[in-house]
Write a protein that holds these residues in place. Structure first.
Motif, PDB file in Angstrom:
ATOM      1  N   GLY A  47      35.230  60.132  -2.552  1.00 49.25           N
ATOM      2  CA  GLY A  47      35.582  60.551  -1.158  1.00 49.25           C
ATOM      3  C   GLY A  47      34.410  60.172  -0.449  1.00 49.25           C
ATOM      4  O   GLY A  47      33.975  59.188  -0.345  1.00 49.25           O
ATOM      5  N   CYS A  48      33.413  61.524  -0.113  1.00 50.39           N
ATOM      6  CA  CYS A  48      32.548  61.127   0.809  1.00 50.39           C
ATOM      7  C   CYS A  48      31.389  60.726   0.000  1.00 50.39           C
ATOM      8  O   CYS A  48      30.367  60.014   0.494  1.00 50.39           O
ATOM      9  CB  CYS A  48      31.875  62.515   1.323  1.00 50.39           C
ATOM     10  SG  CYS A  48      31.250  63.899  -0.095  1.00 50.39           S
ATOM     11  N   GLY A  49      31.303  60.622  -1.465  1.00 54.79           N
ATOM     12  CA  GLY A  49      30.322  59.975  -2.347  1.00 54.79           C
ATOM     13  C   GLY A  49      29.275  60.989  -2.403  1.00 54.79           C
ATOM     14  O   GLY A  49      28.324  60.579  -3.263  1.00 54.79           O
ATOM     15  N   CYS A  62      32.777  67.769  -7.721  1.00 51.32           N
ATOM     16  CA  CYS A  62      33.129  66.995  -6.617  1.00 51.32           C
ATOM     17  C   CYS A  62      34.210  67.825  -5.534  1.00 51.32           C
ATOM     18  O   CYS A  62      35.310  68.167  -6.006  1.00 51.32           O
ATOM     19  CB  CYS A  62      33.919  65.716  -7.021  1.00 51.32           C
ATOM     20  SG  CYS A  62      34.636  64.943  -5.482  1.00 51.32           S
ATOM     21  N   CYS A  81      35.446  66.913  -2.716  1.00 49.82           N
ATOM     22  CA  CYS A  81      36.427  66.352  -2.035  1.00 49.82           C
ATOM     23  C   CYS A  81      37.795  66.343  -2.818  1.00 49.82           C
ATOM     24  O   CYS A  81      38.808  66.404  -2.301  1.00 49.82           O
ATOM     25  CB  CYS A  81      36.067  64.747  -1.738  1.00 49.82           C
ATOM     26  SG  CYS A  81      34.798  64.629  -0.420  1.00 49.82           S
ATOM     27  N   CYS A  93      28.439  63.584  -4.201  1.00 51.87           N
ATOM     28  CA  CYS A  93      28.504  64.032  -5.648  1.00 51.87           C
ATOM     29  C   CYS A  93      28.131  63.301  -6.673  1.00 51.87           C
ATOM     30  O   CYS A  93      27.985  63.501  -7.678  1.00 51.87           O
ATOM     31  CB  CYS A  93      29.838  64.850  -5.878  1.00 51.87           C
ATOM     32  SG  CYS A  93      30.987  63.634  -6.030  1.00 51.87           S
TER      33      CYS A  93
END
Ligand code: SRM
Ligand SMILES: Cc1cc2nc3c(=O)[nH]c(=O)nc-3n(C[C@H](O)[C@H](O)[C@H](O)COP(=O)(O)OP(=O)(O)OC[C@H]3O[C@@H](n4cnc5c(N)ncnc54)[C@H](O)[C@@H]3O)c2cc1C
Ligand code: SF4
Ligand code: FES
Lengths: 844, 112
Positions: A455-457, A422, A424, A459
């Motif tokens: 976070g941004c998703g 990840c 983020c 991963c």
């Protein structure tokens, strides 16, 4: 005595720094004060565009409730730091506060660059950075027809999407000869352009804006260097960002030649007591316009204050996003600038996919990649690139479409422990493995423990595959318990209920479970009890087990109202019955639609209207269509031999008979049937759980088809059947499914997971391999004999009707339900329309 | 000062399920567990779907917390604290509730 730490800027990175700080022991040594120029504390700029799809400023907030109070951090909202006095170590704010600091962190972010074009300050010339900007855009768009975005980079395209969604004719004006010039090469840029134009956005490249002036038809007119013009009402500048370094510059801190506060690997500026992080900071000649590197800087400063030797050593700028529904990704050295780099490209004009790999001279290392139109390989490629994993012999296999079953994906086991999963939250594989080891065995637990994926998703798929592979390695059996209340599968529960003759959820829980139950096990057990004993689903013992739709015998819609779906067996309906439907719909002002299942759905009924509506329908001869239950939905038919010149047998007649036979049967998931009168298959029987097709030799039976999310063609199960045999097979098939499938498992998935597959199923149902057939038929006959129309039972029962009111203590209805008219019928008002009603009861 | 408002009789409650009461213009979801003679009261408003529906959700327990599952998108809310289990930045108001002489009473702060 505590020292004072001042943070200027409470944006994404400033807040991330504070969050890191409060989780670290050094927090106790500092009194923390932060200045926040904006009227609200930090919010998620990355998802800023969602503001237009209804997210509120509150939804976007990055600050947990009471964060500042709980951690005794002073925040000066709406107050801007205007001066730093390094000699006396003070910060002065616009409102006149003067604060003494020991350590100072600058997290002032950046501002959108507006090119110095004459007229750029005209009305409706806006930027895209803050919630206030978005409100201004919304207001401008409300009175305009055309919008143009200056800049065809990442943000520009996102802004273009926003304009398009606001209903404007949208243009993108780019100075460079292609879109996303930083991330994409020419061919990739061209592919992206085609796709975006296909979505109705006009793209102008190699366009230099000279002047913005009065338009003839629109508020503004853009004049380009090549003599062309574009009339537009709204202009959004998205031509890059500039670091907000004024306050640093004014107090003599070193800044870069093109701006940015110079920092070293510890994120310290030229003054060792002042740090800079995020988009205002210039590291190694670089400004990072992404949030992940900013977070890495924030972590560095927390570690630095704590005396840890962590350093910021640069960050990866790879990105993957969906721009207007188009997948775009860029990794590493996308432009093949590395000496000796070699390039593979794959271009598919038909499906508009473009992929490019940049590899080292020895073809062993991945240096960069560009993906347009299809980016599912992003995480694999990124891992190759970041971790220097040796490429397979033919690297192009990584971008060529794989049409065989051979998988070229990089399994999670191939990743080293140091591989960042990840970006983020900078979580590497090692951290995930140890979290799994210490007991995080679900994705949610893992997210909560490591923050990875929150976070941004982007991963999450990779995270999940690492989790699964670790679980397998530790010999965890993937847990098949239905939920925390029962250490059993659905099939186990079915058997327990049958063998021990258990009649209620309470008894089952007392004997075999623990706790109170939840919204997973309750409906599952409710369904098993119903398919075993077929008691009234709203009786006192069963009421709390039903999912909402089942409790109110209707499907809940997005605004909390319900839909009403009476059964129309086989899609056959008398004119008088159709007229009743129309009359009832008209009387109660319901939205009326023909469903995809050959019947009529009436929408917009309030909970207190349901009994009256149903009373009228039942009096006219209708019964429940069980659209709310995990049960038989429809048996679709084609018109068949009665009318059709090709029809071989009476498909409507059989459809009606089958629907009447199995209506009300509770099953692990919904069931759909169809009957076609000949092989032209107008009823689409080969896409249903049970499909029947008439042939010269009798009925052909198909099973385990599925439409929906993952369509599956049904399997031919038996041919040339007479009706009695056909029905016997269907009885057995359904009973066996009800008994052995998992909760929410359609017949298609059930069959695919069955050991032995179709052959086994045939052996059980046709050859009676398990010697179960008699019991299976008996079970079905019991359900058929005990059928009741739940709506009929309900309206005959005063006590049950009590439930159908919005309030126990008032006859008022829910004033939050608001309809508007569209195409001559009602529909729920949307967010925008609701603002005119001001009815939402906002939680305190 | 807490004022108790009589909203309904105990027999108006739905066993192991919910009803909604109008209390000072607020919609309050009341859940009843007959086995323990336990009642819970929370706001009826589901912040995710922005609709007044929580009284129609299923109740149960998860990791030891008493919860109601929103019937719309299935988020769970703790019946005692109002906290959302899936998203810790979200919570719903909770109300004091008691049963006296077989009547259900909801507590509201005076002047609020
Ligand atoms: C009303 C209807 C759409 C329409 O206006 O035509 C509809 C509406 C819904 N469908 Fe459907 N589906 C409708 C026909 C279909 C069909 C077509 C068909 O039946 O021939 C399919 C594909 C065929 C299939 O199921 O194999 C279909 C595949 C789904 C799926 C995906 C199922 C799957 O296996 O992938 C869902 C989601 C689920 O069940 O988990 C779903 C779920 C839903 C839900 C229940 C979603 C929800 O929870 O609110 C919708 C609520 C219906 C309501 O409030 O009345 N609906 N849905 C159709 C009702 C048919 C009827 O008369 O009963
Ligand atoms: C629409 C949009 C989409 C984006 N999408 C992505 C994406 O998909 N992925 C990605 O990685 N990044 C994305 N970004 C970039 C990302 O938002 C930034 O990298 C991130 O916000 C930088 O954080 P920051 O704290 O450095 O700056 P900011 O978030 O801008 O915060 C700085 C704050 O400091 C305040 N401030 C400035 N000066 C002062 C002062 N003197 N006194 C007090 N306060 C001050 C500012 O008002 C601001 O609130 C996007 C940005 C936008 C606008
Ligand atoms: S396709 Fe999706 S949106 Fe349409 S009715 Fe079915 S579930 Fe609802
Ligand atoms: S990479 Fe963004 S959440 Fe993990």
């Amino acid at each position: 005595m505590k020292k004072t730490l001042v943070v200027i800027g409470n944006g994404m990175v400033g807040q991330n720094f504070l969050a890191g700080l409060v989780n670290s022991a050094i927090k106790d040594h500092y009194e923390v004060i932060t200045f926040c120029e904006e009227p609200r504390p930090a919010y998620d700029r990355v998802h800023l565009s969602e503001f237009f799809s209804g997210k509120t400023a509150q939804d976007l907030s990055l600050v947990p409730e009471n964060f500042f109070q709980d951690h005794a951090i002073t925040i000066h909202l709406g107050d801007k730091a205007v001066k730093i006095d390094r000699e006396n170590k003070t910060v002065t704010s616009e409102k006149g506060l003067v604060i003494q600091y020991d350590k100072l962190v600058l997290a002032t972010g950046s501002y959108p660059f507006v090119p110095p074009v004459p007229g750029a300050d005209r009305a409706n010339c806006l930027v895209y950075r803050t919630i206030e900007d978005l409100e201004a855009i919304q207001a401008a768009a409300a009175n305009g027809k055309i919008g143009a975005v200056v800049g065809g980079g990442l943000l520009g395209l996102e802004a273009a999407k926003a304009l398009k969604d606001l209903g404007l004719e949208t243009h993108v004006v780019e100075f460079a000869p292609r879109l996303m010039a930083v991330q994409l090469d020419d061919a990739g840029g061209a592919m992206l352009r085609r796709k975006i134009e296909g979505l109705g956005v006009t793209v102008h490249t190699s366009k230099n804006t000279n002047l913005i002036t009065d338009g003839d038809k629109c508020v503004n007119k853009m004049c380009f260097a090549d003599g062309e013009e574009l009339e537009t009402d709204v202009i959004l500048f998205s031509a890059g960002i500039r670091p907000r370094d004024d306050i640093a510059r004014d107090c003599g801190l070193e800044v870069g030649p093109r701006g940015g506060i110079v920092i070293n690997n510890q994120c310290a500026t030229s003054d060792p007591d002042i740090y800079a992080i995020g988009e205002c900071a210039l590291w190694n000649g670089m400004i990072y316009g992404l949030v992940a590197p900013g977070y890495a800087m924030a972590r560095t400063v927390v570690a630095e204050l704590a005396g840890d030797a962590a350093g910021f050593t640069g960050a990866d700028m790879s990105t993957k996003l969906k721009l207007m529904g188009v997948d775009v990704a860029s990794i590493g050295d996308a432009h093949a600038k590395t000496p000796g780099a070699m390039v593979y490209t794959y271009q598919n004009g038909a499906t508009e996919i473009y992929k490019r790999l940049v590899v080292s001279a020895d073809k062993k290392q991945l240096l960069g990649a560009v993906l347009v139109g299809e980016a599912s390989g992003y995480s694999t490629l990124l891992q190759y690139c970041l971790n220097g994993i040796e490429l397979p012999e033919n690297p192009d296999a990584l971008i060529l479409p794989h049409r065989s079953d051979e998988s070229v994906g990089l399994g999670p086991d191939a990743l080293p422990l140091s591989a960042q999963i990840c970006s983020c939250y900078d979580v590497n594989k090692g951290a995930i493995c140890s979290a799994v080891e210490s007991g995080c065995t679900t994705l949610n637990a893992l997210k909560a423990e490591t923050k990875a994926g929150t976070g941004c998703g982007g991963c999450v798929p990779l995270l999940k595959s690492v989790l699964n592979s670790e679980l397998a390695k530790h010999g965890y059996e993937v847990n098949t318990d239905i939920c925390e209340h029962f250490p059993y599968t659905r099939q186990d529960l079915f058997n327990l209920i049958r063998v021990e003759q258990i009649k209620t959820f309470g008894d089952l829980l007392a004997k075999h479970g623990n706790g109170m139950g939840c919204d997973v096990c309750k409906p599952a057990v409710g369904s098993i009890l119903a398919s075993q004993w077929n008691e009234f689903v709203l009786s006192e013992e069963h009421l709390g087990l039903q999912d909402t739709n089942d409790t109110f015998l209707a499907n809940m819609q997005k605004d909390g109202t319900y839909s009403v779906v009476p059964r129309i067996t086989g899609g056959e309906i008398k004119p008088d019955m159709l007229i009743v439907l129309g009359q009832v719909a008209k009387k109660y002002n319901l939205y009326t639609k023909i469903t995809g299942g050959q019947r009529v759905d009436l929408f917009g009924a309030k909970v207190d209207q349901l009994p009256n509506i149903w009373k009228e329908l039942i009096e006219a001869g209708f019964e429940s269509g069980h659209a709310y239950g995990k049960s038989l939905r429809t048996v679709k038919s084609c018109v068949g031999s009665t009318w059709c010149r090709y029809g071989i047998d009476d498909s409507v007649g059989l459809a009606v008979e089958l629907e009447n036979r199995y209506k009300g049967l509770r099953s692990p998931h919904k069931l759909k049937f169809a009957v076609s009168g000949c092989t032209r298959e107008c009823a689409e029987a080969q896409g249903k759980d049970v499909g029947v097709i008439a042939t010269e030799n009798g009925w052909n039976l198909y099973v385990c088809g599925n439409g929906g999310m993952k369509p599956r063609h049904a399997d031919l199960f038996a041919t040339g059947l007479d009706k009695a045999t056909l029905i016997r097979y269907i009885d057995r098939f359904l009973s066996f499914y009800v008994r052995t499938a998992d909760r929410l498992q359609r017949t298609s998935v059930w069959m695919e997971n069955m050991e032995g597959g179709l052959d086994y199923l045939k052996a059980v149902v046709i050859d009676d391999k398990l010697g179960l057939c008699e019991e299976l038929e008996k079970q079905m006959q019991y359900v058929i004999d005990t059928y009741q129309c739940e709506w009929k039972t309900t309206i005959a029962n005063e006590d049950k009707l009590k439930r159908f009111r919005h309030f126990v203590n008032s006859d008022k209805t829910d004033d939050n339900v608001v309809f508007v008219e569209e195409r001559g019928q009602i529909r729920p008002a949307n967010e925008e329309e609701r603002k005119h009603f001001n009815l939402l009861e906002v939680a305190e | 000062m807490m004022k108790w408002i009589d909203v309904c009789a105990m027999e108006d409650l739905q066993p192991n399920s919910g009803v909604c009461a109008l209390v000072n213009d607020r919609q309050v979801a009341i859940f009843f567990i007959p086995k323990e003679t336990q009642v819970y009261a929370v706001s009826n408003y589901d912040p995710f779907s922005k609709t007044n529906i929580l009284s129609r959700g299923m109740i149960g327990d998860l990791t030891g917390q008493r919860v109601v599952a929103s019937p719309m998108y299935k988020q769970h809310f703790n019946l005692v604290t109002g906290a959302c289990l899936e998203d810790d930045s979200v919570s719903i108001p909770v109300y004091s509730v008691k049963i006296e002489n077989a009547r259900v009473l909801i507590g509201v702060e005076e002047n609020s």
